[in-house]
Design a protein around this motif. Structure first.
Motif, PDB file in Angstrom:
ATOM      1  N   VAL A 367      -1.980   2.465 -10.530  1.00  0.00           N
ATOM      2  CA  VAL A 367      -1.254   2.584 -11.795  1.00  0.00           C
ATOM      3  C   VAL A 367      -0.028   3.476 -11.642  1.00  0.00           C
ATOM      4  CG1 VAL A 367      -2.513   4.599 -12.713  1.00  0.00           C
ATOM      5  CG2 VAL A 367      -1.610   2.877 -14.289  1.00  0.00           C
ATOM      6  N   LEU A 368      -0.058   4.371 -10.650  1.00  0.00           N
ATOM      7  CA  LEU A 368       1.058   5.268 -10.393  1.00  0.00           C
ATOM      8  C   LEU A 368       2.141   4.592  -9.545  1.00  0.00           C
ATOM      9  CD1 LEU A 368      -0.928   8.500  -9.517  1.00  0.00           C
ATOM     10  CD2 LEU A 368       0.802   8.355 -11.332  1.00  0.00           C
ATOM     11  N   ASP A 369       3.313   5.185  -9.562  1.00  0.00           N
ATOM     12  CA  ASP A 369       4.419   4.715  -8.723  1.00  0.00           C
ATOM     13  C   ASP A 369       4.220   5.222  -7.293  1.00  0.00           C
ATOM     14  OD1 ASP A 369       6.908   3.873  -7.708  1.00  0.00           O
ATOM     15  OD2 ASP A 369       7.832   5.799  -8.273  1.00  0.00           O
ATOM     16  N   VAL A 370       3.167   4.744  -6.660  1.00  0.00           N
ATOM     17  CA  VAL A 370       2.904   4.984  -5.241  1.00  0.00           C
ATOM     18  C   VAL A 370       2.356   3.675  -4.678  1.00  0.00           C
ATOM     19  CG1 VAL A 370       1.601   6.263  -3.500  1.00  0.00           C
ATOM     20  CG2 VAL A 370       2.384   7.427  -5.575  1.00  0.00           C
ATOM     21  N   THR A 371       3.045   3.107  -3.714  1.00  0.00           N
ATOM     22  CA  THR A 371       2.637   1.824  -3.135  1.00  0.00           C
ATOM     23  C   THR A 371       2.613   1.942  -1.627  1.00  0.00           C
ATOM     24  OG1 THR A 371       3.702   0.652  -4.968  1.00  0.00           O
ATOM     25  CG2 THR A 371       3.130  -0.641  -3.015  1.00  0.00           C
ATOM     26  N   GLY A 372       1.513   1.540  -1.020  1.00  0.00           N
ATOM     27  CA  GLY A 372       1.380   1.615   0.421  1.00  0.00           C
ATOM     28  C   GLY A 372       1.787   0.335   1.114  1.00  0.00           C
ATOM     29  N   HIS A 373       2.044   0.452   2.396  1.00  0.00           N
ATOM     30  CA  HIS A 373       2.248  -0.723   3.228  1.00  0.00           C
ATOM     31  C   HIS A 373       0.959  -1.530   3.314  1.00  0.00           C
ATOM     32  CE1 HIS A 373       5.717   1.399   5.611  1.00  0.00           C
ATOM     33  NE2 HIS A 373       6.097   0.961   4.423  1.00  0.00           N
ATOM     34  N   LEU A 374       1.075  -2.752   3.776  1.00  0.00           N
ATOM     35  CA  LEU A 374      -0.090  -3.563   4.088  1.00  0.00           C
ATOM     36  C   LEU A 374      -0.824  -2.928   5.268  1.00  0.00           C
ATOM     37  CD1 LEU A 374      -1.290  -6.477   3.359  1.00  0.00           C
ATOM     38  CD2 LEU A 374      -0.112  -7.222   5.435  1.00  0.00           C
ATOM     39  N   GLY A 375      -2.151  -2.922   5.220  1.00  0.00           N
ATOM     40  CA  GLY A 375      -2.882  -2.404   6.375  1.00  0.00           C
ATOM     41  C   GLY A 375      -3.886  -1.319   6.060  1.00  0.00           C
ATOM     42  N   GLY A 376      -4.365  -1.238   4.822  1.00  0.00           N
ATOM     43  CA  GLY A 376      -5.360  -0.238   4.452  1.00  0.00           C
ATOM     44  C   GLY A 376      -4.782   0.974   3.745  1.00  0.00           C
ATOM     45  N   TYR A 377      -3.470   1.028   3.608  1.00  0.00           N
ATOM     46  CA  TYR A 377      -2.820   2.202   3.026  1.00  0.00           C
ATOM     47  C   TYR A 377      -3.063   2.323   1.522  1.00  0.00           C
ATOM     48  CZ  TYR A 377      -0.528   2.219   7.542  1.00  0.00           C
ATOM     49  OH  TYR A 377      -0.289   2.230   8.898  1.00  0.00           O
ATOM     50  N   ASN A 378      -3.085   1.199   0.820  1.00  0.00           N
ATOM     51  CA  ASN A 378      -3.312   1.272  -0.623  1.00  0.00           C
ATOM     52  C   ASN A 378      -4.746   1.689  -0.946  1.00  0.00           C
ATOM     53  OD1 ASN A 378      -0.732   0.407  -2.013  1.00  0.00           O
ATOM     54  ND2 ASN A 378      -0.969  -1.218  -0.504  1.00  0.00           N
ATOM     55  N   PHE A 379      -5.688   1.267  -0.128  1.00  0.00           N
ATOM     56  CA  PHE A 379      -7.053   1.764  -0.327  1.00  0.00           C
ATOM     57  C   PHE A 379      -7.127   3.260  -0.044  1.00  0.00           C
ATOM     58  CE2 PHE A 379      -9.060  -2.590  -0.074  1.00  0.00           C
ATOM     59  CZ  PHE A 379      -9.638  -2.510  -1.325  1.00  0.00           C
ATOM     60  N   GLN A 380      -6.456   3.728   1.001  1.00  0.00           N
ATOM     61  CA  GLN A 380      -6.506   5.162   1.279  1.00  0.00           C
ATOM     62  C   GLN A 380      -5.888   5.952   0.131  1.00  0.00           C
ATOM     63  OE1 GLN A 380      -8.194   6.695   3.779  1.00  0.00           O
ATOM     64  NE2 GLN A 380      -7.756   8.531   2.561  1.00  0.00           N
ATOM     65  N   TRP A 381      -4.822   5.425  -0.478  1.00  0.00           N
ATOM     66  CA  TRP A 381      -4.254   6.105  -1.646  1.00  0.00           C
ATOM     67  C   TRP A 381      -5.273   6.136  -2.788  1.00  0.00           C
ATOM     68  CZ3 TRP A 381      -1.488   9.685  -3.328  1.00  0.00           C
ATOM     69  CH2 TRP A 381      -1.103   9.766  -4.683  1.00  0.00           C
ATOM     70  N   ALA A 382      -6.036   5.069  -2.952  1.00  0.00           N
ATOM     71  CA  ALA A 382      -7.076   5.064  -3.983  1.00  0.00           C
ATOM     72  C   ALA A 382      -8.119   6.146  -3.714  1.00  0.00           C
ATOM     73  CB  ALA A 382      -7.748   3.685  -4.048  1.00  0.00           C
ATOM     74  N   TRP A 383      -8.596   6.209  -2.445  1.00  0.00           N
ATOM     75  CA  TRP A 383      -9.617   7.225  -2.110  1.00  0.00           C
ATOM     76  C   TRP A 383      -9.039   8.633  -2.295  1.00  0.00           C
ATOM     77  CZ3 TRP A 383     -12.465   3.387  -2.381  1.00  0.00           C
ATOM     78  CH2 TRP A 383     -12.487   2.299  -1.512  1.00  0.00           C
ATOM     79  N   SER A 384      -7.821   8.865  -1.816  1.00  0.00           N
ATOM     80  CA  SER A 384      -7.252  10.209  -1.822  1.00  0.00           C
ATOM     81  C   SER A 384      -6.886  10.672  -3.229  1.00  0.00           C
ATOM     82  CB  SER A 384      -6.007  10.260  -0.930  1.00  0.00           C
ATOM     83  OG  SER A 384      -6.340  10.004   0.426  1.00  0.00           O
ATOM     84  N   SER A 385      -6.239   9.808  -3.998  1.00  0.00           N
ATOM     85  CA  SER A 385      -5.845  10.203  -5.363  1.00  0.00           C
ATOM     86  C   SER A 385      -7.083  10.318  -6.250  1.00  0.00           C
ATOM     87  CB  SER A 385      -4.854   9.200  -5.944  1.00  0.00           C
ATOM     88  OG  SER A 385      -5.393   7.902  -6.029  1.00  0.00           O
TER      89      SER A 385
END
Length: 393
Positions: A367-385
């Motif tokens: 929902v935030l203005d943070v977008t990861g590259h393809l390759g597991g980065y968006n899931f890591q942002w979910a876990w970390s945030s």
């Protein structure tokens, strides 16, 4: 009106991680979601095997109007922390290229791990539950849902974004944030296939299903990886990655044979394979259907390598190394993996994910203005945030 410490809106990756972390601290936590199942995006990700993180997580792997925002959360709950959790549950996994980690068996392993952790911590999950916008009254948040009313000290918005509406995805969280005065960074579908204009689709009738390594360039950004021809346009990892940097209306330059130079190869081959057709030799380097398309209506198509003029080879080299592709658009939210843009990080704490405008209100994940590259980065942002908010709510 049920009293809880924390109400999490959204039972996806970020929401579940936040709920688990908060409940393990002794907080009473309820998660609500309008879907009929939790973690739908987890289940479908990675071709059903969930690319749950990456061995290399750096701030440079994330896009945001504030490129520094993601640093705090990522440094305090790292990929190694999540990998340790996966290992503790005995989930087998493997590394693919570029450090991407996937489950050996099924994405269900990750979701079941999270649900087990949530249950053990005492998290209550309510599905098929629609939620009205929370209201802050007399020092507490009041939330009306189809499963009853809640009074909570903290409300965590983990609703993701609009991609894949068939799963029930919406921009509820972005609109709620805007209703409370939060700025929005214009958001759109990203990590998404391109659609092709009629002229390209007409020329590519024999190509759908063909995949090859290519380098895509837009503005000053290039990406090397696999490209897949589809009936609608172009897909594949390199295509999805470059859409994070592409602006509507821009053309791309595609090198279909990266790491090589056709002109240099031609000079070398004239001495050793001069009687061979260049088309035949190219078909040994690239998919035959791609070569057939590239050499169609090329003046040297039927000439041997020795008989070709340099101008003819240069012309073909431009097609191979600097092909101009003007997308008609993208497939949009229907098939996009993430939302680019979202709730501005300007008024959100990078340490706690709490709103700077409203006490006890938190935004995490997509929902935030943070977008990861393809390759597991968006899931890591979910876990970390999610973990960052769960440590303080």
């Amino acid at each position: 009106m049920q009293h809880v410490d924390v109400l999490v809106i959204g039972a996806g990756a970020a929401g579940l991680m936040c709920a688990i972390t908060a409940a393990q601290r002794g907080r009473s936590v309820v998660v609500v979601d309008h879907a009929n199942k939790p973690g739908k995006k987890i289940l479908m990700s990675g071709g059903g095997r969930c690319n749950f993180t990456n061995l290399t997580i750096e701030p440079e792997n994330f896009l945001s109007n504030n490129p520094h925002f993601c640093k705090s959360a990522l440094s305090r709950y790292t990929q190694w922390d999540f990998i340790s959790l996966v290992a503790a549950h005995g989930i087998p996994y493997h590394e693919k290229e570029f450090g991407q980690l996937f489950c050996d068996h099924s994405s269900k392993d990750i979701l079941e791990m999270l649900l087990r952790e949530a249950e053990e911590a005492g998290v209550k999950i309510l599905l098929k539950t629609s939620t009205q916008y929370p209201k802050y009254e007399h020092g507490t948040w009041r939330v009306t849902t189809s499963s009853g009313g809640f009074q909570a000290s903290s409300v965590v918005v983990a609703t993701g974004g609009p991609p894949i509406p068939t799963m029930g995805a919406t921009d509820w969280g972005q609109k709620f944030a805007a209703s409370l005065g939060h700025s929005l960074v214009p958001y759109r579908a990203s990590l998404v296939p391109y659609t092709a204009a009629p002229a390209d689709k007409g020329a590519w009738t024999e190509l759908p299903g063909v995949s090859l390594r290519a380098e895509l360039t837009v503005a000053s950004r290039s990406w090397l990886g696999d490209v897949l021809f589809t009936h609608r346009g172009l897909s594949g990892p390199a295509v999805l990655q470059i859409t994070n940097y592409w602006q509507e209306g821009e053309a791309l330059t595609i090198d279909w044979w990266p790491g090589h130079d056709l002109l240099d190869e031609w000079h070398r081959l004239r001495q050793t394979q001069g009687r061979q057709l260049l088309r035949s030799w190219l078909s040994e380097q690239l998919p035959k259907r791609v070569v057939a398309w590239l050499v169609s209506d090329w003046s040297g198509e039927r000439k041997s390598i020795a008989d070709l003029r340099q101008e003819e080879v240069f012309e073909l080299g431009q097609r191979i190394h600097a092909y101009r592709f003007q997308p008609a658009g993208t497939e949009g939210y229907r098939t996009a993996e993430v939302t680019l843009g979202g709730v501005s990080t300007e008024d959100v704490s990078s340490r706690t994910m709490e709103s700077n405008l409203h006490q006890g209100l938190y935004f995490i994940g997509e929902v935030l203005d943070v977008t990861g590259h393809l390759g597991g980065y968006n899931f890591q942002w979910a876990w970390s945030s999610g973990h960052a908010a769960g440590c303080v709510v």
